[in-house]
Motif scaffolding. Structure first.
Motif, PDB file in Angstrom:
ATOM      1  N   THR A   1       0.835  -1.204   0.000  1.00  0.00           N
ATOM      2  CA  THR A   1       0.000   0.000   0.000  1.00  0.00           C
ATOM      3  C   THR A   1       0.868   1.251   0.000  1.00  0.00           C
ATOM      4  OG1 THR A   1      -1.773  -1.154   1.177  1.00  0.00           O
ATOM      5  CG2 THR A   1      -1.801   1.256   1.226  1.00  0.00           C
ATOM      6  N   LEU A   2       1.890   1.278   0.846  1.00  0.00           N
ATOM      7  CA  LEU A   2       2.787   2.430   0.892  1.00  0.00           C
ATOM      8  C   LEU A   2       3.499   2.635  -0.442  1.00  0.00           C
ATOM      9  CD1 LEU A   2       4.484   2.151   4.415  1.00  0.00           C
ATOM     10  CD2 LEU A   2       2.811   3.840   3.661  1.00  0.00           C
ATOM     11  N   ILE A   3       3.966   1.540  -1.042  1.00  0.00           N
ATOM     12  CA  ILE A   3       4.693   1.668  -2.305  1.00  0.00           C
ATOM     13  C   ILE A   3       3.785   2.219  -3.402  1.00  0.00           C
ATOM     14  CG2 ILE A   3       5.725   0.327  -4.183  1.00  0.00           C
ATOM     15  CD1 ILE A   3       7.180  -1.308  -2.130  1.00  0.00           C
ATOM     16  N   TYR A   4       2.563   1.723  -3.488  1.00  0.00           N
ATOM     17  CA  TYR A   4       1.643   2.230  -4.513  1.00  0.00           C
ATOM     18  C   TYR A   4       1.326   3.707  -4.292  1.00  0.00           C
ATOM     19  CZ  TYR A   4       0.564  -1.941  -7.223  1.00  0.00           C
ATOM     20  OH  TYR A   4       0.642  -3.003  -8.086  1.00  0.00           O
ATOM     21  N   ILE A   5       1.165   4.107  -3.031  1.00  0.00           N
ATOM     22  CA  ILE A   5       0.903   5.524  -2.742  1.00  0.00           C
ATOM     23  C   ILE A   5       2.088   6.384  -3.153  1.00  0.00           C
ATOM     24  CG2 ILE A   5       0.614   7.195  -0.857  1.00  0.00           C
ATOM     25  CD1 ILE A   5      -1.086   5.081   0.581  1.00  0.00           C
ATOM     26  N   VAL A   6       3.285   5.956  -2.776  1.00  0.00           N
ATOM     27  CA  VAL A   6       4.490   6.730  -3.095  1.00  0.00           C
ATOM     28  C   VAL A   6       4.683   6.854  -4.600  1.00  0.00           C
ATOM     29  CG1 VAL A   6       7.017   6.749  -2.948  1.00  0.00           C
ATOM     30  CG2 VAL A   6       5.654   6.228  -0.917  1.00  0.00           C
ATOM     31  N   ILE A   7       4.510   5.743  -5.321  1.00  0.00           N
ATOM     32  CA  ILE A   7       4.686   5.777  -6.778  1.00  0.00           C
ATOM     33  C   ILE A   7       3.640   6.675  -7.423  1.00  0.00           C
ATOM     34  CG2 ILE A   7       4.601   4.411  -8.892  1.00  0.00           C
ATOM     35  CD1 ILE A   7       7.131   4.071  -7.248  1.00  0.00           C
ATOM     36  N   ALA A   8       2.385   6.574  -6.980  1.00  0.00           N
ATOM     37  CA  ALA A   8       1.318   7.395  -7.559  1.00  0.00           C
ATOM     38  C   ALA A   8       1.601   8.877  -7.351  1.00  0.00           C
ATOM     39  CB  ALA A   8      -0.029   7.010  -6.939  1.00  0.00           C
ATOM     40  N   VAL A   9       2.040   9.235  -6.153  1.00  0.00           N
ATOM     41  CA  VAL A   9       2.356  10.640  -5.869  1.00  0.00           C
ATOM     42  C   VAL A   9       3.583  11.082  -6.656  1.00  0.00           C
ATOM     43  CG1 VAL A   9       3.121  12.251  -4.084  1.00  0.00           C
ATOM     44  CG2 VAL A   9       1.288  10.624  -3.590  1.00  0.00           C
ATOM     45  N   ALA A  10       4.620  10.238  -6.667  1.00  0.00           N
ATOM     46  CA  ALA A  10       5.877  10.616  -7.330  1.00  0.00           C
ATOM     47  C   ALA A  10       5.688  10.834  -8.816  1.00  0.00           C
ATOM     48  CB  ALA A  10       6.934   9.533  -7.087  1.00  0.00           C
ATOM     49  N   ILE A  11       4.884   9.987  -9.459  1.00  0.00           N
ATOM     50  CA  ILE A  11       4.746  10.050 -10.917  1.00  0.00           C
ATOM     51  C   ILE A  11       3.930  11.276 -11.351  1.00  0.00           C
ATOM     52  CG2 ILE A  11       2.597   8.813 -11.373  1.00  0.00           C
ATOM     53  CD1 ILE A  11       6.005   8.054 -12.969  1.00  0.00           C
ATOM     54  N   ILE A  12       3.224  11.892 -10.401  1.00  0.00           N
ATOM     55  CA  ILE A  12       2.465  13.116 -10.702  1.00  0.00           C
ATOM     56  C   ILE A  12       3.181  14.357 -10.156  1.00  0.00           C
ATOM     57  CG2 ILE A  12       0.295  14.357 -10.279  1.00  0.00           C
ATOM     58  CD1 ILE A  12      -1.063  11.576 -10.049  1.00  0.00           C
ATOM     59  N   TYR A  13       3.596  14.278  -8.910  1.00  0.00           N
ATOM     60  CA  TYR A  13       4.135  15.449  -8.206  1.00  0.00           C
ATOM     61  C   TYR A  13       5.513  15.864  -8.727  1.00  0.00           C
ATOM     62  CZ  TYR A  13       5.813  18.226  -4.204  1.00  0.00           C
ATOM     63  OH  TYR A  13       6.332  19.210  -3.396  1.00  0.00           O
ATOM     64  N   ILE A  14       6.413  14.898  -8.891  1.00  0.00           N
ATOM     65  CA  ILE A  14       7.784  15.243  -9.294  1.00  0.00           C
ATOM     66  C   ILE A  14       7.839  15.820 -10.707  1.00  0.00           C
ATOM     67  CG2 ILE A  14      10.109  14.336  -9.686  1.00  0.00           C
ATOM     68  CD1 ILE A  14       9.686  12.425  -7.378  1.00  0.00           C
ATOM     69  N   PRO A  15       7.154  15.216 -11.712  1.00  0.00           N
ATOM     70  CA  PRO A  15       7.174  15.836 -13.052  1.00  0.00           C
ATOM     71  C   PRO A  15       6.627  17.267 -13.071  1.00  0.00           C
ATOM     72  CG  PRO A  15       6.444  13.581 -13.217  1.00  0.00           C
ATOM     73  CD  PRO A  15       6.503  13.896 -11.748  1.00  0.00           C
ATOM     74  N   ILE A  16       5.628  17.540 -12.240  1.00  0.00           N
ATOM     75  CA  ILE A  16       5.102  18.908 -12.180  1.00  0.00           C
ATOM     76  C   ILE A  16       6.194  19.869 -11.710  1.00  0.00           C
ATOM     77  CG2 ILE A  16       3.509  20.424 -10.930  1.00  0.00           C
ATOM     78  CD1 ILE A  16       1.480  18.131 -10.966  1.00  0.00           C
ATOM     79  N   LYS A  17       6.964  19.449 -10.698  1.00  0.00           N
ATOM     80  CA  LYS A  17       8.030  20.298 -10.171  1.00  0.00           C
ATOM     81  C   LYS A  17       9.188  20.432 -11.154  1.00  0.00           C
ATOM     82  CE  LYS A  17       9.109  20.760  -5.979  1.00  0.00           C
ATOM     83  NZ  LYS A  17       9.670  20.637  -4.616  1.00  0.00           N
ATOM     84  N   LEU A  18       9.363  19.439 -12.027  1.00  0.00           N
ATOM     85  CA  LEU A  18      10.508  19.450 -12.948  1.00  0.00           C
ATOM     86  C   LEU A  18      10.152  19.979 -14.338  1.00  0.00           C
ATOM     87  CD1 LEU A  18      12.174  16.018 -12.051  1.00  0.00           C
ATOM     88  CD2 LEU A  18      12.902  18.315 -11.343  1.00  0.00           C
ATOM     89  N   GLY A  19       8.908  20.393 -14.546  1.00  0.00           N
ATOM     90  CA  GLY A  19       8.541  20.968 -15.837  1.00  0.00           C
ATOM     91  C   GLY A  19       7.937  19.986 -16.813  1.00  0.00           C
ATOM     92  N   GLY A  20       7.559  18.814 -16.372  1.00  0.00           N
ATOM     93  CA  GLY A  20       6.895  17.845 -17.228  1.00  0.00           C
ATOM     94  C   GLY A  20       7.829  16.761 -17.746  1.00  0.00           C
ATOM     95  N   PHE A  21       7.219  15.734 -18.339  1.00  0.00           N
ATOM     96  CA  PHE A  21       8.007  14.587 -18.806  1.00  0.00           C
ATOM     97  C   PHE A  21       8.900  14.944 -19.994  1.00  0.00           C
ATOM     98  CE2 PHE A  21       5.046  11.998 -16.300  1.00  0.00           C
ATOM     99  CZ  PHE A  21       5.942  11.096 -15.740  1.00  0.00           C
ATOM    100  N   ASP A  22       8.517  15.939 -20.784  1.00  0.00           N
ATOM    101  CA  ASP A  22       9.391  16.354 -21.893  1.00  0.00           C
ATOM    102  C   ASP A  22      10.761  16.765 -21.369  1.00  0.00           C
ATOM    103  OD1 ASP A  22       7.517  15.838 -23.784  1.00  0.00           O
ATOM    104  OD2 ASP A  22       6.905  17.926 -24.111  1.00  0.00           O
ATOM    105  N   GLU A  23      10.756  17.559 -20.323  1.00  0.00           N
ATOM    106  CA  GLU A  23      12.022  18.024 -19.741  1.00  0.00           C
ATOM    107  C   GLU A  23      12.792  16.862 -19.103  1.00  0.00           C
ATOM    108  OE1 GLU A  23      13.420  21.030 -19.958  1.00  0.00           O
ATOM    109  OE2 GLU A  23      11.756  21.514 -21.303  1.00  0.00           O
ATOM    110  N   ILE A  24      12.057  15.951 -18.492  1.00  0.00           N
ATOM    111  CA  ILE A  24      12.703  14.807 -17.829  1.00  0.00           C
ATOM    112  C   ILE A  24      13.410  13.926 -18.854  1.00  0.00           C
ATOM    113  CG2 ILE A  24      12.238  12.647 -16.585  1.00  0.00           C
ATOM    114  CD1 ILE A  24      10.007  14.196 -15.096  1.00  0.00           C
TER     115      ILE A  24
END
Length: 536
Positions: free
Chosen positions: A203-226
């Motif tokens: 449960t923790l892993i799924y929560i962390v992955i779900a948040v990371a895959i949305i939250y971090i790209p927003i902070k980094l400017g999107g998947f294009d930049e990544i």
């Protein structure tokens, strides 16, 4: 990396760690049988787990802290070649659908606890059974060690234990405490402890992955930049960009295929499988386990995110914990660290139980004390599970972490050599026991020597798991090459031995045993003397 301790993250981490510790000890009362002094109860949870418990247990078993840390770390350090872990987990599920239900059925019918139990019963060979048991124990030890490496990586990023110049005892004390707790509740509760904790871990892993895959790209400017940042780094380093370079495609393909063949040869995978209450539970699980592959694909993208976020670490294994530390609020970084830490405790517990069961059933009972009672077997298995964890801890504390990783790669090469005896034996009795043993020996010898000759920038020997494939000239996974040699030797020698009418072992199984379900239990026995055999 922070110079001090991240107090908030540490507090959240400790909260979850204490919660799963309490669950680990309470698990001893979960579905407790009247007589818990048997390996069926302590080592297989009473063979009573249903679809969802088995799904969480297998997920907690296969997707470890090392997966959480090492898969994106490989992508962070080496490029898209690290994605091999995603296709191999896709390849493995159709494969196991064909043989795991058969293994469950025959094991349920005859009371087999380990793969070596089955091999001994199927081929009437204690020698072949011993070879499979020793291989399983050897391959599991460094795997347990790597779970402790995962915990240590999280503790390092949180600033716990001090710097490199800190007294060794103070530095390693948090890891020693985590180890002690793990050992205590595994000893007390057996397989029920990781089965219960796996719910929290996944449960923790799924929560962390779900948040990371949305939250971090927003902070980094999107998947294009990544993807652009990752591609620029790999291209500059000559690694072929975000697509594996042509020279590495054989390595990628053979590593994916060989890893898929090896994954369910590990003792801990089989232990989780045999804990299921019915054949249908296994069949259902092979259809829903691919949900974890979706998670793994998203998890692998964290390696690209670490590059785009400018994470700089000397040890690639710290890249993802450091990414969480840098990008998340402290409280959620603590949740992510707890997911990794608990993701180490669950598989480490199952692995130590599986290795202990192999020793107890296929070394202690077969060669030391054949008349051991179920209670004596359980006591020995509990003690050996402690010794296995102590050995893994000593491995982590005394050896370089790179060595631990490479020995785990060697473990994958080794465990793949048990495939012909186990999977082959589930479908045919044609292979001769002596041929299987000779094939195993050739595969083990070639795989070990080939891996010994691989150098890396940091190691003279055991520096990787890929080498030139004889006769082809391409670089490929050593384990798969060793497996091919293993099969060739087994087939050729089987023809020869059958031509000379070499004495065959007695098969104690029958064709209907391989399709039996829970209602067809019949008379369960514990490795009985071989009876009238079949030649199917």
């Amino acid at each position: 990396m922070n110079d001090g301790v991240n107090g908030v993250a540490l507090a959240v981490f400790i909260f979850f760690f204490l919660a799963v510790t309490v669950m680990g000890f309470l698990a001893a009362r979960w579905r407790r049988a009247a007589d818990g002094q048997s390996l069926d109860e302590w080592g297989l949870g009473g063979r009573s787990f249903g679809t969802w418990v088995t799904w969480f247990l297998l997920g907690g078993d296969l997707y470890t802290a090392y997966t959480f840390v090492a898969v994106p770390a490989a992508i962070y350090a080496a490029g898209a070649a690290g994605f091999f872990a995603v296709p191999y987990t896709i390849l493995v599920y159709p494969l196991i659908f064909t043989f795991l239900p058969r293994l469950w059925s025959v094991s349920h019918k005859h009371g087999y606890v380990t793969t070596s139990d089955f091999v001994r019963g199927r081929f009437g060979s204690k020698g072949l059974s011993l070879a499979v048991a020793i291989t399983g124990i050897l391959a599991t030890m460094p795997y347990i060690a790597l779970q402790l490496v995962g915990i240590q990586a999280v503790l390092d990023v949180m600033g716990v234990g001090g710097g490199e110049n800190t007294n060794w005892f103070v530095k390693d004390l948090p890891l020693l405490i985590a180890f002690g707790v793990l050992a205590a509740y595994t000893y007390s509760s057996g397989l029920r402890a990781p089965a219960m904790i796996a719910f929290v871990k996944d449960t923790l892993i799924y929560i962390v992955i779900a948040v990371a895959i949305i939250y971090i790209p927003i902070k980094l400017g999107g998947f294009d930049e990544i993807f652009k940042a990752a591609n620029d780094k790999y291209t500059a380093a000559g690694a072929g960009g975000t697509v594996p370079a042509e020279a590495g495609q054989w390595t990628y393909a053979t590593l994916a295929l060989g890893s898929a063949l090896a994954l369910f040869m590990y003792p801990h995978s089989i232990t989780a499988t045999l804990s299921s209450r019915s054949r249908e539970v296994i069949r259902r699980n092979t259809t829903i386990l691919p949900l974890y592959s979706l998670m793994l694909g998203l998890l692998a993208l964290l390696g690209f995110m670490a590059i785009a976020a400018g994470v700089q670490v000397d040890n690639a294994q710290l890249a993802i914990p450091q990414l969480f530390e840098n990008m998340f609020p402290d409280w959620f970084a603590g949740v992510a660290f707890a997911a990794i830490g608990i993701g180490a405790l669950v598989p480490a517990a199952i692995m130590s139980i599986a290795a202990a069961n192999l020793f107890t059933r296929n070394i202690y009972k077969d060669f030391i004390k054949p008349d051991a009672t179920p209670a004596q077997e359980t006591k020995v298995s509990k003690l050996v599970s402690l010794l296995v964890k102590v050995g893994a801890l000593a491995f982590v504390l005394t050896m370089d972490k790179t060595v631990a990783i490479n020995f785990q790669l060697l473990g994958g090469i080794w465990i793949l050599q048990t495939f012909p005896a186990l999977v082959g034996g589930l479908f045919t009795r044609w292979f001769h026991r002596w041929a299987l043993l000779a094939g195993w020996a050739v595969g083990m010898l070639y795989g070990t020597l080939a891996a010994y000759g691989v150098a890396s920038p940091t190691q003279k020997h055991f520096g990787g798991s890929s080498k030139e494939i004889p006769g082809i000239g391409e670089i490929g996974y050593i384990g798969l090459t060793a497996f091919v040699l293993n099969v060739l030797v087994t087939v050729v020698l089987t023809f020869a031995l059958r031509a000379f009418n070499a004495p065959d072992g007695i098969d104690e199984t029958s064709p209907e045993d391989y399709t039996a379900d829970a209602g067809d239990k019949g008379v369960q026995v514990e490795l009985p003397p071989a009876t009238a055999g079949s030649t199917h």
